[in-house]
Design a protein around this motif. Structure first.
Motif, short mmCIF file in Angstrom:
data_model
loop_
_atom_site.label_atom_id
_atom_site.label_comp_id
_atom_site.label_asym_id
_atom_site.label_seq_id
_atom_site.Cartn_x
_atom_site.Cartn_y
_atom_site.Cartn_z
N THR A 1 1.04 -1.27 -0.03
CA THR A 1 -0.02 -0.04 -0.33
C THR A 1 0.91 1.02 -0.02
OG1 THR A 1 -1.64 -1.11 1.30
CG2 THR A 1 -1.97 1.26 1.28
N ARG A 2 0.59 2.14 -1.19
CA ARG A 2 1.38 3.24 -0.90
C ARG A 2 0.77 4.42 -0.03
NH1 ARG A 2 0.01 6.17 -5.27
NH2 ARG A 2 1.76 7.61 -5.17
N VAL A 3 1.66 5.02 0.92
CA VAL A 3 1.33 5.75 1.97
C VAL A 3 2.09 7.20 2.08
CG1 VAL A 3 0.14 3.88 3.28
CG2 VAL A 3 2.51 4.71 3.52
N TRP A 4 1.39 8.23 2.88
CA TRP A 4 1.89 9.36 3.04
C TRP A 4 2.06 9.25 4.83
CZ3 TRP A 4 0.67 12.91 6.78
CH2 TRP A 4 1.30 14.11 6.94
N PHE A 5 3.31 9.56 5.22
CA PHE A 5 3.18 9.63 6.71
C PHE A 5 4.10 10.93 7.15
CE2 PHE A 5 7.24 7.27 4.88
CZ PHE A 5 8.03 7.86 5.67
N PRO A 6 3.74 11.20 8.48
CA PRO A 6 4.44 12.08 9.05
C PRO A 6 5.49 11.45 10.32
CG PRO A 6 2.44 11.86 10.41
CD PRO A 6 2.39 10.77 9.29
N THR A 7 6.50 12.17 10.66
CA THR A 7 7.13 11.74 11.74
C THR A 7 7.35 12.79 12.82
OG1 THR A 7 9.57 12.37 11.23
CG2 THR A 7 8.49 10.41 10.09
N THR A 8 7.78 12.64 13.80
CA THR A 8 8.23 13.83 15.03
C THR A 8 9.96 13.95 14.87
OG1 THR A 8 8.21 12.18 16.45
CG2 THR A 8 6.20 13.30 16.34
N ALA A 9 10.62 13.28 13.72
CA ALA A 9 11.92 13.63 13.93
C ALA A 9 12.52 15.00 14.20
CB ALA A 9 12.65 13.26 12.82
#
Length: 326
Positions: A78-86
């Protein structure tokens, strides 16, 4: 796997070999395909942001696009966009060939929009959309002024205002390239910004480009451009600030704000929840898939990430830089 790693605050990341991240309950393992280099990434890496200096070493990248390699709630591939808290909290970000992400944060992507375009839009597009529609409450037939119209926020705000039925959209931009980008997005008029602008002089130029007073101002600049725009507010206008790239302070006349019942508002993506962010991004990508929304961006391979990072940090990147990790 290869990863970009910040080893010293204020320095460009180095490319290193690292073990793939271990699996965590409630997290998906994502194979990263694209990640933008954003001003927030640069700021966090300096160690001077209001989040505090991040623990070293860490992988930067506050957002990315990829393919699910393993997860409990989504099928592999599944293709996804994702955020991080880096850079904001301990942990690694998107600028690695694989990353673990909370499954609740993933946004499944439509097939018609390329990964690099999704990465170029990302959180900046969400900020523009939400500042305009949710915070600014734009209504059909209103006039919009977009400061910093050549940025990703500005480009999206111009196009979003048109999609939402604005009668006129005026942009203000500094460089010739930024002015061209704002015009190509469909701004009805583009006002040049200069380093030596005076508030009253710039307000007069903005007023000449506008069709009467302004209902909604989208302001990622602050400084003199914001002070000038605040002089143009219509009755019931909403002025939404998203940043301060032109200065930390702006001034306004009390009489203008009070007599016109105008609202001066602040916006940050940190104030919206996961559902709002996902809904906004999905809406934006539907427009992008239909050819109604785009942003200018530059694609670089992972090997060129350190040099591209330096260009972004030094203010030499005219467009959003997206790292291709495929």
């Amino acid at each position: 796997m290869r990863a970009a790693v910040i080893e010293r605050h204020g320095a460009a990341p180095a490319l290193v070999d690292r073990p793939s991240p271990a699996g965590l309950d409630g997290h998906a393992l994502v194979t990263t395909t694209a990640a933008p280099i954003t001003p927030l990434d640069i700021l966090c890496a300096t160690g001077t942001s209001y989040f505090g200096a991040p623990a070293l070493p860490y992988v930067p990248g506050v957002q990315g696009v990829g393919v699910v390699a393993a997860a409990s709630s989504l099928p592999g591939g599944t293709r996804v966009w994702f955020p991080t808290t880096a850079g904001m909290q301990p942990g690694d970000g998107s600028m690695a060939e694989q990353v673990t992400v909370p499954e609740s944060e993933l946004v499944a992507l439509p097939g018609q929009v390329e990964d690099t375009m999704v990465a170029a839009l990302g959180l900046s597009a969400v900020a523009a959309w939400m500042a305009l529609t949710w915070k600014g409450g734009l209504q059909p037939g209103e006039q919009v002024l977009v400061l910093g119209g050549g940025s990703v926020v500005g480009q999206v705000a111009i196009q979003a205002a048109q999609l939402c039925g604005a009668r006129r959209v005026v942009a203000a931009s500094r460089s010739t390239g930024a002015q061209d980008r704002a015009a190509s997005c469909g701004a009805d008029a583009v006002v040049p910004l200069r380093d030596d602008d005076e508030v009253d002089e710039l307000a007069a130029k903005l007023a000449a480009a506008c069709d009467g007073d302004v209902d909604v101002v989208i302001d990622p600049l602050c400084g003199v451009p914001a002070s000038a725009a605040l002089l143009l507010l219509a009755s019931g206008a909403r002025f939404v600030n998203l940043g301060s790239s032109a200065g930390q302070n702006a001034t306004f006349a009390s009489a203008i704000v009070r007599s016109r019942s105008a609202k001066i508002l602040g916006y940050t993506n940190n104030e919206i929840d996961t559902e709002q962010r996902g809904d906004a991004l999905s809406t934006l990508l539907q427009h992008a898939a239909a050819g109604r929304l785009t942003v200018s961006h530059e694609i670089v391979p992972l090997d060129q990430l350190p040099h591209a990072w330096q260009r972004q940090a030094q203010g030499l990147a005219e467009r959003r830089i997206v790292v291709d990790l495929t």
